[in-house]
Enzyme design. Structure first.
Site, short mmCIF file in Angstrom:
data_model
loop_
_atom_site.label_atom_id
_atom_site.label_comp_id
_atom_site.label_asym_id
_atom_site.label_seq_id
_atom_site.Cartn_x
_atom_site.Cartn_y
_atom_site.Cartn_z
N TYR A 223 0.78 -1.23 0.00
CA TYR A 223 0.00 0.00 0.00
C TYR A 223 0.82 1.29 0.00
CZ TYR A 223 0.72 -0.72 5.05
OH TYR A 223 1.26 -0.97 6.29
N CYS A 423 -10.81 -39.42 21.89
CA CYS A 423 -11.33 -40.78 22.02
C CYS A 423 -10.33 -41.69 21.31
CB CYS A 423 -12.71 -40.89 21.36
SG CYS A 423 -13.30 -42.61 21.27
#
Length: 674
Positions: A223, A423
């Site tokens: 920019y 799990c």
């Protein structure tokens, strides 16, 4: 005049809070408060220091830019300081800014208005047109050398078309979609997630290992030029056009405004539209357009007087957590989600928010029936910002974490190096169902017609127990399922049959091996050629492949040494599923004749005959390289319908532009890789 002791204490408190929050934001890339909370306290400190100048100290955060630099990265001293911007929070602030600059200049002036990209400020230094150094802003005077990491970002030119000596500055950012994908991967791998795209970009860019940066899909918007006189430009508007011509990626949503009223109209427009952008913005930057006028207006100790940043108001909503649901992913990670009273947030009604992992619940002390503030991380994912402890009931109790899997009731475990509960039961139905969904997904085996509900039916009716069982399905079995008729059954079977011909990297990615993404699967497959060679490879051999580190190598070795995996691969062989790499190698590429060969191609706009992924694969099979942004290195831009800024940039740079029909003709007339 003696300053009241309470005021002195408040200033000290603000120093402590702001220093802590700045460190978390700039250095650790792990903010604990919203930007609006930081801004509110910063504004309070500014006000107190203006009323009591004797309380201003050299180490006050109001007297410095950004944050400290990392101790692990090489330091870079900026020849021209990288300053921050003053803030505006409403229209009145902007009007006062306009009046100040007009008073100095003596007449009205024009403003270049640009989106304030929420990323990490960077500086690029070119010598004779060659990129020599890239750095972070740091404290504005001293930044960090991240040249190697920046060179992995595709839209940063390594060589300019002209032998210029210049420094350009911009913002390195992560798109919203890349942010979501990265956090999903980290969550499944049991790692901490990033709070927002800005911190994800900063954390990715400040890596000591450039390979990590390369995988994070970062982008840039340049920019400004540190010394615009090098380019001979008189205005910000012309300088940005010149940066485009040099191959930099600039943001084309900018606008030249004739007065502050037009600036406010622009702000109002993007306040409504910012959620539709593919990247996150946190405000609008307003700059005096004329460089001579900028010099006349000048600077403060930490910011230019000729520019200001309008900050969007924080988008938060208050609601109440009624329950916490836990879901099991394909890797066994158990993820919590807050179920809340529905509330309007950033234009949509929200009733669920991600809590990510147990550590986050404990850190924020989130409890059932808590009143909380929520926001959307990256304008996408609803998350709990903070608990309003003052509204908590006297009977409130800390939340009890689950000890059993919500699906199979197996004991949950927390691995020492992870933040997630897992799990560990490989036969957990939830893991198997999620694994099936992943296997048929577009990036994996791409089996059309098999959605989550249909796969769940198949599993519940015992038609499939693992991914190989998909290739054993019959028409009779499919017709037993709800809402499946003869035509859709045949379409599914045809899609399953077609998937047998996929290149082996699709299957490897589809297996859902921990840490092995689509790109890694392709690199490994191209290196070894077939599944047998991959299974026989040692961890050391895998680790020798460029971009394949020890984590991926270890994960692959452990996965393929399992008896269950070897049985699964044997099933694929018996079912005639292709287990060989069909992509382009250096040997096969020699025989290719195609206009795509050794060319860099960008796809933009809507395609109709191919999906974007299909077009990319076909072009790469013909020796082309498909990238996401247009630069001087781009050879061909394929423009579909409603092509936007990429097409405009290609035309400006004089790059060859094809429509979709021209692309298809080129593909069909090319020699195929056998």
């Amino acid at each position: 005049m003696t300053v009241d002791r309470e005021i002195q204490k408040r200033v000290q408190t603000l120093h402590g809070l702001l220093n802590q929050w700045a460190s978390e934001y700039y250095e650790k890339d792990q903010p604990t408060v919203q930007d609006s909370e930081y801004d509110r306290h910063y504004a309070e400190l500014l006000e107190l220091e203006s009323l009591y100048p004797e309380l201003v100290t050299e180490d006050s955060i109001t007297q410095r830019v950004g944050g400290e630099t990392s101790s692990e990265l090489k330091k870079v001293t900026h020849t021209i300081p990288m300053l921050s911007l003053g803030n505006a929070f409403n229209q009145a602030d902007l009007i006062r800014f306009d009046e100040r600059v007009k008073k100095i200049v003596g007449h009205s002036l024009t403003y270049m208005v640009e989106l304030k990209i929420d990323g990490l400020a960077i500086n690029l230094r070119y010598v004779n047109g060659k990129l020599m150094q890239g750095s972070t802003r740091g404290d504005g005077t001293v930044g960090e050398d991240i040249t190697t990491n920046l060179k992995t970002i595709k839209d940063i030119p390594h060589q300019l078309p002209e032998p210029l000596n210049l420094e350009v500055r911009g913002e390195c950012y992560m798109s919203k979609q890349s942010f979501v994908t990265l956090n999903e991967t980290r969550e499944q791998d049991g790692e901490n997630v990033f709070a927002n795209p800005r911190n994800a970009a900063a954390g990715s860019l400040r890596q000591l290992n450039a390979d990590v940066t390369a995988k994070r899909n970062l982008s840039t918007f340049i920019y400004t030029v540190a010394q615009p006189e090098v380019l001979g430009m008189a205005t910000q508007e012309k300088a940005l056009h010149r940066l485009d011509d040099l191959g930099f990626h600039t943001n084309h949503e900018r606008k030249l405004c004739a007065n502050i009223s037009e600036v406010w109209d622009y702000i109002c427009y993007f306040t409504d539209k910012r959620h539709d952008l593919p990247y996150e913005i946190d405000g609008i930057v307003i700059k005096v357009n004329d460089f001579k006028q900028q010099n006349e207006i000048g600077f403060t100790v930490k910011a230019p007087r000729w520019a200001i940043a309008y900050k969007f108001p924080a988008e938060e909503a208050e609601t109440t957590i009624r329950s916490i649901e836990w879901t099991v992913g394909r890797t066994g990670v158990v993820t919590p989600t807050a179920v809340m009273d529905p509330v309007l947030l950033a234009g949509t009604t929200v009733s669920r928010a991600s809590l990510h992992n147990t550590d986050l619940i404990q850190e924020k002390d989130i409890r059932l029936e808590d009143v909380v503030m929520i926001h959307k991380a990256g304008d996408i994912i609803p998350e709990v910002t903070r608990v309003l402890v003052e509204k908590r009931t006297a009977t409130s109790e800390p939340y009890q974490m689950p000890s059993l899997c919500p699906t199979c009731q197996s004991a949950l475990e927390k691995i020492e190096s992870e933040v997630a509960l897992r799990c560990m039961n490989p036969m957990c139905p939830a893991q198997i169902k999620e694994g099936l969904n992943h296997f048929v997904s577009r990036q994996a085996m791409n089996i059309d017609g098999l959605g989550p509900k249909l796969l769940e039916q198949m599993y519940e009716r015992d038609l499939i127990r693992n991914v190989a069982d998909l290739y054993r399905l019959t028409e009779e079995e499919l017709l037993m399922l709800d809402k499946v008729k003869e035509k859709s059954a045949n379409n599914i079977l045809r899609a399953i049959e077609v998937s047998k011909e996929n290149s082996v990297e699709k299957l490897i990615f589809g297996l859902g091996i921990n840490h092995v993404g689509a790109k890694a699967a392709k690199i490994i497959s191209a290196h070894f050629g077939n599944i047998d060679q991959i299974m026989a490879a040692t961890k050391e051999e895998l680790n020798e492949i460029e971009t394949i580190g020890p984590i991926i190598a270890d994960s692959l070795e452990k996965y393929f040494e399992k008896i269950e995996t070897q049985q699964l691969i044997q099933s694929f062989k018996e079912l005639n599923v292709n287990l060989t790499y069909l992509g382009v190698t250096s040997a096969t590429l020699e025989s290719v004749e195609s206009p795509f060969k050794d060319k860099t191609v960008v796809l933009t706009g809507k395609l109709y005959d191919y999906t974007r992924t299909e077009a990319k694969e076909k072009i790469e099979r013909l020796g082309g390289k498909v990238t996401g942004s247009v630069s001087q290195k781009t050879d061909i831009v394929v423009a579909g319908e409603e092509a936007g800024s990429k097409l405009a940039k290609a035309e400006k740079l004089g790059i060859l532009v094809w429509n979709e029909k021209q692309m298809i003709t080129a593909i069909e007339n090319s020699s195929k890789v056998e």
